[in-house]
Motif scaffolding. Structure first.
Motif, short mmCIF file in Angstrom:
data_model
loop_
_atom_site.label_atom_id
_atom_site.label_comp_id
_atom_site.label_asym_id
_atom_site.label_seq_id
_atom_site.Cartn_x
_atom_site.Cartn_y
_atom_site.Cartn_z
N UNK A 199 -6.93 9.81 -10.84
CA UNK A 199 -5.83 9.19 -10.11
C UNK A 199 -6.32 8.65 -8.76
N UNK A 200 -7.09 9.46 -8.04
CA UNK A 200 -7.59 8.99 -6.74
C UNK A 200 -8.55 7.83 -6.92
N UNK A 260 7.73 7.48 -14.77
CA UNK A 260 7.55 6.19 -15.43
C UNK A 260 8.37 5.11 -14.73
N UNK A 282 0.83 -1.20 0.00
CA UNK A 282 0.00 0.00 0.00
C UNK A 282 0.87 1.26 0.00
N UNK A 302 2.21 10.36 -9.66
CA UNK A 302 1.32 10.80 -10.76
C UNK A 302 0.84 12.21 -10.51
N UNK A 303 0.53 12.51 -9.24
CA UNK A 303 0.06 13.86 -8.93
C UNK A 303 1.15 14.88 -9.23
N UNK A 317 -2.16 0.18 -13.32
CA UNK A 317 -0.95 0.96 -13.05
C UNK A 317 -0.35 1.46 -14.36
N UNK A 318 -0.22 0.57 -15.35
CA UNK A 318 0.40 1.02 -16.61
C UNK A 318 -0.55 1.96 -17.36
N UNK A 323 6.77 4.20 -11.34
CA UNK A 323 5.59 3.35 -11.47
C UNK A 323 5.99 1.94 -11.83
N UNK A 341 -6.57 4.79 -7.43
CA UNK A 341 -5.95 4.38 -6.15
C UNK A 341 -6.96 3.60 -5.31
N UNK A 398 -8.15 14.85 -14.27
CA UNK A 398 -7.12 13.82 -14.19
C UNK A 398 -6.81 13.48 -12.74
N UNK A 399 -6.78 14.51 -11.87
CA UNK A 399 -6.47 14.26 -10.46
C UNK A 399 -7.52 13.35 -9.84
N UNK A 406 -4.36 -5.32 -11.60
CA UNK A 406 -3.64 -4.19 -10.98
C UNK A 406 -2.56 -3.65 -11.92
N UNK A 450 -7.35 0.16 -6.80
CA UNK A 450 -6.19 -0.71 -6.54
C UNK A 450 -6.16 -1.14 -5.07
N UNK A 451 -6.53 -0.23 -4.16
CA UNK A 451 -6.53 -0.59 -2.74
C UNK A 451 -7.56 -1.67 -2.45
N UNK A 497 -1.54 5.20 -14.36
CA UNK A 497 -0.42 5.90 -13.72
C UNK A 497 0.68 6.20 -14.73
N UNK A 498 0.92 5.28 -15.63
CA UNK A 498 1.99 5.48 -16.61
C UNK A 498 1.45 6.08 -17.89
N UNK A 499 0.17 6.46 -17.91
CA UNK A 499 -0.46 7.20 -19.02
C UNK A 499 -0.43 6.45 -20.34
N UNK A 559 0.98 7.06 -6.46
CA UNK A 559 -0.07 8.07 -6.66
C UNK A 559 0.49 9.47 -6.50
N UNK A 575 1.17 15.36 -12.92
CA UNK A 575 0.01 16.17 -13.29
C UNK A 575 0.24 17.64 -12.97
#
Lengths: 325, 130
Positions: free
Chosen positions: B24-25, A306, A87, A97-98, B74-75, A309, B28, B20-21, B70, B31-32, B78-80, A94, A101
């Motif tokens: 992301x959350x 990248x 976690x 990524x922020x 992530x790819x 991640x 997350x 986008x923000x 997962x 994934x959690x 997170x990795x766009x 995360x 961004x």
């Protein structure tokens, strides 16, 4: 002009004048590095799978190996700590990524803040892994190795659970001192003596009639086979040494390959996390100095992002194959 | 820059985010949840999932599938990779999709073959004197 280029190149994106991949040089190279590194890690994990399938009837049970949680001594807490580590790493992903961004919006302060959080998360992760290694190396119960190289773990029939060797071993009065090179011939020395000798373990075992041993071999339900007292005595007649904890040669959990792969794969991954933290620190300092603000874009943050991640991605797989499966 | 055209929908467009923000959350949280399910299954180990399917326990199939899910998020988020051109997507994904299952298949098959040889073979390999 632009419209005519678009219609012409619709048939052939590689004819020139377009950007078929639409990614900068650095980003593209980072992606190619990640692909090759992903293949390296899959090579490691697959070879772990190979060894495991080769010893499918005697592989150590991960739930019995990784049972520690900080500040909870003696509590059997399998997997909670690695789940927490997972976690933490996902969370640091995360914040990364922020940061990327925020970089797209050219917001220097927010990039710096999120980079800092990412660095902290990565450092906590590396520290946790070091703690995990320490517990693994130190061991918990201890075991005995017999002549064919197998590990026998001690089991209390009366209480129905495993028993640490230092709980039943009878300490003998004959103390042998470690032979150091300053007391005899200068080139002769030996490594640290085990805290508990085989004789002490054997005396303790013979004194307590309730004790028996567990084999490395698993039964059809995936539990380790527990021998009867008579069989255990026969097996223990060929005991050669006491094993406590784990190293690259032998470990108290069973097959030596288990510890070898654990050290190698989590070590290689930990090295990646460590270098990721260093890269993040370099980029963080550059952000603070305003290097990317002057440059006008935060592409470097995206590139280390990248990589970061990817490290997280690898951990997801290591977590599954070492701790869950 | 690709900053203005992030694709903001996940689950094949079923879940759309405003920014986008927020996405992301959202990822997350997803994934959690998956990790929490994995850990819960790993601790409880329900009896029914301990049956074998294609040589591997059902529970392990679930773990592997959840891991791949997962890895996808992530790819992709997170990795766009979701925002990249199809050419770049394929350059990254196709070599891995070809090579990893190939390596997995040959080595795991070989591993179980060696196990069988050592288990059923005529020669003793475990020199247990007792």
């Amino acid at each position: 002009m632009q419209a005519s280029t678009l219609t012409k190149t619709k048939q052939n994106s590689w004819g020139g004048g377009t950007k078929p991949l639409d990614a900068g040089y650095g980003k593209l190279m980072m992606w190619f590095f990640i692909v090759s590194d992903a293949l390296t890690f899959s090579g490691f994990l697959v070879s772990y799978g190979f060894s495991r399938f080769k010893n499918i009837d005697s592989w150590p049970i991960a739930d019995e190996v990784f049972t520690h949680f900080p500040f909870l001594h003696g509590v059997d807490a399998p997997m909670y700590y690695v789940a927490l580590m997972t976690f933490i790493l996902i969370f640091s992903s995360v914040t990364m990524v922020l940061a990327v961004d925020a970089g797209h919006h050219n917001d220097k302060n927010r990039v710096a803040f999120y980079m800092l959080l990412t660095i902290i998360g990565g450092a906590i992760f590396v520290g946790s892994q070091a703690w995990e290694w320490k517990n693994f190396i130190k061991g918990e119960y201890g075991a005995v190795e017999i002549q064919n190289g197998q590990i026998l773990q001690f089991y209390d029939l009366e209480e129905g659970k495993r028993i640490p060797i230092d709980e039943f071993a009878v300490s003998s009065t004959q103390a042998r001192v470690t032979h150091d090179d300053n007391v005899g011939i200068w080139y002769q020395s030996e490594s640290k003596l085990p805290e508990i000798t085989l004789d002490e373990v054997m005396t303790g075992f013979n004194n307590d009639i309730d004790l028996t041993v567990r084999l490395e071999t698993l039964d059809e339900n995936g539990h380790k086979i527990i021998l009867s007292r008579e069989q255990a005595e026969i097996k223990l007649a060929s005991a050669t040494r006491v094993v406590k904890g784990a190293n690259l040669i032998r470990n108290e959990y069973g097959n030596p390959l288990f510890a070898d792969f654990f050290f190698f794969i989590t070590g290689f991954h930990g090295f990646h996390v460590f270098s990721g933290v260093i890269l993040n620190i370099i980029i963080f300092i550059n952000v603070l100095l305003g290097t990317y603000e002057k440059r006008g874009h935060y592409d470097m943050v995206e590139k280390v992002g990248l990589y970061w991640h990817f490290v997280d991605l690898v951990w997801v797989f290591v977590f599954t194959f070492f701790y869950l499966v | 820059m690709a900053d203005q055209n992030h694709k903001l929908a996940i689950f094949r467009g079923r879940l759309k985010f405003k920014s986008n923000v927020q996405k992301i959350w959202g990822v997350l949280i997803f994934l959690s949840i998956v990790t929490a399910i994995e850990v819960a299954l790993g601790i409880i180990k329900p009896e029914i999932l301990l049956n074998y399917f294609l040589g591997i326990k059902l529970i392990n199939w679930l773990f592997i599938i959840m891991t791949i899910i997962k890895a996808y998020y992530i790819t992709w988020d997170f990795m766009h990779v979701r925002d990249e051109k199809p050419f770049l997507k394929n350059t990254i994904v196709v070599p891995l999709l070809i090579l990893i299952p190939f390596l997995l298949f040959i080595l795991l098959y070989e591993g179980s073959y060696i196990f069988e040889v050592m288990f059923d073979g005529l020669k003793a390999w475990n020199f247990d004197i007792y």
